[in-house]
Design a protein around this motif. Structure first.
Motif, short mmCIF file in Angstrom:
data_model
loop_
_atom_site.label_atom_id
_atom_site.label_comp_id
_atom_site.label_asym_id
_atom_site.label_seq_id
_atom_site.Cartn_x
_atom_site.Cartn_y
_atom_site.Cartn_z
N ALA A 37 86.19 22.95 27.35
CA ALA A 37 85.31 23.41 26.26
C ALA A 37 85.38 22.52 25.01
CB ALA A 37 85.62 24.87 25.92
N PRO A 38 86.58 22.12 24.53
CA PRO A 38 86.59 21.32 23.29
C PRO A 38 85.77 20.02 23.37
CG PRO A 38 88.78 22.19 23.70
CD PRO A 38 87.96 22.48 24.92
N PRO A 39 85.89 19.21 24.46
CA PRO A 39 85.03 18.01 24.51
C PRO A 39 83.55 18.34 24.54
CG PRO A 39 86.83 17.83 26.09
CD PRO A 39 86.85 19.22 25.57
N LEU A 40 83.20 19.43 25.26
CA LEU A 40 81.78 19.79 25.32
C LEU A 40 81.28 20.25 23.95
CD1 LEU A 40 79.30 20.27 27.19
CD2 LEU A 40 80.03 22.65 27.29
N LEU A 41 82.10 21.08 23.27
CA LEU A 41 81.70 21.55 21.94
C LEU A 41 81.58 20.37 20.97
CD1 LEU A 41 83.86 24.79 21.67
CD2 LEU A 41 81.39 24.63 21.97
N PHE A 42 82.47 19.40 21.13
CA PHE A 42 82.42 18.21 20.28
C PHE A 42 81.10 17.46 20.52
CE2 PHE A 42 83.44 13.83 19.08
CZ PHE A 42 84.10 14.02 17.88
N THR A 43 80.74 17.29 21.80
CA THR A 43 79.49 16.60 22.14
C THR A 43 78.29 17.36 21.58
OG1 THR A 43 80.54 15.97 24.21
CG2 THR A 43 78.17 15.65 24.09
N MET A 44 78.33 18.70 21.72
CA MET A 44 77.21 19.50 21.22
C MET A 44 77.16 19.45 19.69
SD MET A 44 77.44 22.61 23.95
CE MET A 44 76.17 23.63 23.28
N GLY A 45 78.34 19.40 19.08
CA GLY A 45 78.41 19.27 17.61
C GLY A 45 77.75 17.98 17.15
N VAL A 46 77.96 16.90 17.92
CA VAL A 46 77.32 15.62 17.61
C VAL A 46 75.81 15.72 17.83
CG1 VAL A 46 77.14 13.20 18.29
CG2 VAL A 46 79.38 14.27 18.12
N ASP A 47 75.43 16.35 18.97
CA ASP A 47 74.00 16.50 19.29
C ASP A 47 73.24 17.25 18.21
OD1 ASP A 47 74.03 15.11 21.57
OD2 ASP A 47 73.75 16.79 22.94
N PHE A 48 73.88 18.30 17.69
CA PHE A 48 73.20 19.14 16.69
C PHE A 48 73.40 18.64 15.26
CE2 PHE A 48 73.49 22.36 20.16
CZ PHE A 48 72.12 22.53 20.30
N GLY A 49 74.08 17.51 15.12
CA GLY A 49 74.27 16.93 13.79
C GLY A 49 75.36 17.58 12.97
N LEU A 50 76.14 18.46 13.59
CA LEU A 50 77.22 19.12 12.85
C LEU A 50 78.38 18.14 12.63
CD1 LEU A 50 77.19 22.51 14.79
CD2 LEU A 50 76.21 22.04 12.55
N ILE A 51 78.55 17.22 13.60
CA ILE A 51 79.58 16.19 13.44
C ILE A 51 78.83 14.87 13.27
CG2 ILE A 51 81.54 15.06 14.56
CD1 ILE A 51 81.88 17.71 16.16
N THR A 52 78.87 14.33 12.06
CA THR A 52 78.02 13.17 11.77
C THR A 52 78.73 11.84 12.00
OG1 THR A 52 78.71 13.45 9.49
CG2 THR A 52 76.56 14.33 10.09
N GLU A 53 80.07 11.86 11.97
CA GLU A 53 80.81 10.59 12.08
C GLU A 53 80.54 9.89 13.41
OE1 GLU A 53 82.21 13.41 11.33
OE2 GLU A 53 82.93 13.21 9.29
N ALA A 54 80.33 10.68 14.47
CA ALA A 54 80.20 10.09 15.79
C ALA A 54 78.75 10.09 16.28
CB ALA A 54 81.08 10.86 16.77
N ALA A 55 77.78 10.11 15.35
CA ALA A 55 76.37 10.21 15.75
C ALA A 55 75.99 9.10 16.73
CB ALA A 55 75.49 10.15 14.52
N SER A 56 75.38 9.52 17.86
CA SER A 56 75.11 8.56 18.92
C SER A 56 73.69 7.99 18.83
CB SER A 56 75.28 9.23 20.28
OG SER A 56 74.36 10.31 20.38
N GLY A 57 72.80 8.72 18.18
CA GLY A 57 71.43 8.27 18.11
C GLY A 57 70.59 8.72 19.30
N PHE A 58 71.20 9.38 20.28
CA PHE A 58 70.46 9.88 21.43
C PHE A 58 69.70 11.14 21.05
CE2 PHE A 58 73.68 7.34 23.68
CZ PHE A 58 72.82 6.63 24.53
#
Lengths: 156, 332
Positions: free
Chosen positions: A21-42
């Motif tokens: 769950a933590p890696p998936l939540l991290f990925t979803m956090g990036v997808d939804f813009g909640l985590i901006t440091e790792a923004a992938s641009g996808f």
């Protein structure tokens, strides 16, 4: 052995969720813009692997409560989670086949996924009887309803 | 008879204690170094004993490989550890003290520095070690006991061995625990001797380097070192009925380990956790039967016992820690 597996299935599911769950939540956090440091641009939340993983983990989380009291519904939810895992692996395999060819079928990640799914399927099949058994016991009233398997007072 | 308000009291007490004690992180630099390359020895020799406790570092490394940065991995690993500890404690107290005595068990156990230690050493694998032990107490399955013993050894080889020995002395179940401990030791040795790029310095090396300092510190302030081991929880042990040969042996073993580690509160309290649980069980049983605990010839109610929770202090090397970050250094 199958009784031991049935008794501890909720522990396994919790450990699995803790790892996945933590890696998936991290990925979803990036997808939804909640985590901006790792923004992938996808594009946001359109990756099939993320969606299938989210479905799988949601089904697993939903099953925990029922696993503790050996409800057949919980077992069916886990079968659903396994199906979602299968869909996830098939999608990944077709992506890799298109990108890298047939040799990726022997890649460690693919073999690990297939091996993991096989083990999960064997476990689910072997404990199936214990999730049916409870219903018949209930009907005869032989099981103490005050101490449900998996509750804090229950001793596996 | 346990008062009905015990559950409310325990529920109010826990957040208050967390606020009083606060929390501290430790070994964050070592965490970053080991989780980045868990199979390479890259730490200074003075810190290399951490390789002997690989569980949290391997889990942290896994999360980092899955895309989390080292801060997020630290938060996830230790957050899950605290959650795991909380659940295991709930489950264990439910089994040992029954549902009606669980809150009283929390209040009695809060008289020991256990919670203080768990909150002060965020960064160590203590939460997992304690959680696996508490789960081990709740299970009757021999296979589960063996697996949990392996996991405990992976968390901290020396402390886990002390806890398991204490458990065997107080509650039995030698065979599964011995098998689990043997597998766990073999696993950690395989990790440190085979899988790592070079053999790291062990805790014994750490002891040899600090032995003189340890002895001098203990001799200079013996009373505070003894007081800081169990804190106010000593009063439960000072009842005549509480003393047995096995319990004294556990205390002695915890004291020896604390001397070796130069850490009189954390190491002592973790090594003595099996004893804490046995005493908590006894005290809650007495509370249920008599409505109070007989201390120094007089019955004391649960309300008064809860005050013991705010009298904790910790000795960490030459430092003494108290509530809200108050700390002072022991003079040599």
């Amino acid at each position: 052995m199958s009784r031991w597996l049935a008794d501890h299935l909720s522990w396994f599911v919790c450990a699995w969720l803790a790892l996945w769950a933590p890696p998936l939540l991290f990925t979803m956090g990036v997808d939804f813009g909640l985590i901006t440091e790792a923004a992938s641009g996808f594009p946001v939340f359109t990756d099939v692997t993320v969606i299938t993983s989210a479905i799988q983990l949601t089904l697993m989380a939903a099953s925990i409560r029922g696993l503790a009291s050996r409800q057949p519904r919980a077992w069916r939810l886990l079968v659903g989670a396994l199906a979602a895992w299968g869909a996830h692996t098939v999608w990944l395999m077709q992506v890799r086949l298109r990108l890298d060819g047939v040799r990726t079928l022997a890649a460690p990640e693919t073999l690990l996924s297939l091996g993991g799914m096989t083990v999960a399927a064997v476990v689910l099949i072997s404990v199936r009887g214990h999730f049916r058994e409870r219903r018949s016991l209930d009907a005869r009233g032989h099981e103490d309803p005050r101490v449900a398997p998996g509750s804090p007072a229950h001793v596996p | 008879m346990i008062p009905r308000w015990a559950a409310v009291q325990a529920a109010l007490m826990l957040p208050a204690l967390v606020w009083l004690y606060g929390w501290r992180t430790i070994d964050t630099v070592e965490w970053r170094t080991i989780t980045a390359a868990p199979f390479s020895v890259t730490l200074d020799p003075g810190q290399q004993f951490l390789y002997g406790s690989p569980f949290i570092f391997l889990v942290g490394s896994y999360y980092q490989r899955q895309g989390l940065d080292f801060v997020a991995a630290f938060i996830v690993v230790h957050g899950l550890g605290l959650a795991c500890f909380g659940y295991a404690l709930f489950r264990c107290l439910t089994l040992l003290c029954s549902t009606s005595g669980r809150a009283a068990g929390v209040i009695v156990l809060a008289g020991s520095p256990l919670l203080f230690v768990v909150l002060t050493w965020v960064g160590k694998s203590d939460t997992y070690l304690l959680a696996f032990y508490l789960l081990l107490v709740t299970t009757r399955s021999r296979l589960t006991m063996a697996i949990l013993s392996v996991l405990m050894i992976a968390c901290h080889r020396e402390l886990a061995l002390a806890m398991l020995t204490a458990h065997v002395l107080l509650r039995g179940s030698v065979a599964p625990i011995a098998i689990g401990a043997a597998i766990g030791i073999a696993g950690t040795l395989a990790y440190t001797r085979v899988l790592l790029t070079s053999v790291p310095a062990s805790r014994l090396d750490f002891l040899m380097a600090h032995a003189r300092e340890v002895v001098r510190g203990v001799i200079a302030h013996p009373a505070i070192h003894v007081a800081a081991t169990l804190g106010p929880f000593w009063i439960y042990l000072c009842r005549p009925a509480a003393f047995t040969v096995a319990r004294v042996a556990v205390l002695g073993m915890a004291a020896v380990l604390a001397c070796f580690a130069y850490d009189f509160t954390r190491v002592f309290i973790i090594a003595a956790t099996p004893l804490l649980l046995v005493l908590t069980e006894d005290v809650v049983a007495e509370l249920r039967e008599c409505g109070g605990v007989r201390l120094f010839g007089r019955p004391v109610g649960l309300g008064a016992l809860s005050l013991l929770a705010v009298l904790q202090l910790q000795v960490m090397g030459a430092k003494v820690l108290w509530v809200r970050g108050f700390e002072w250094t022991l003079a040599r």
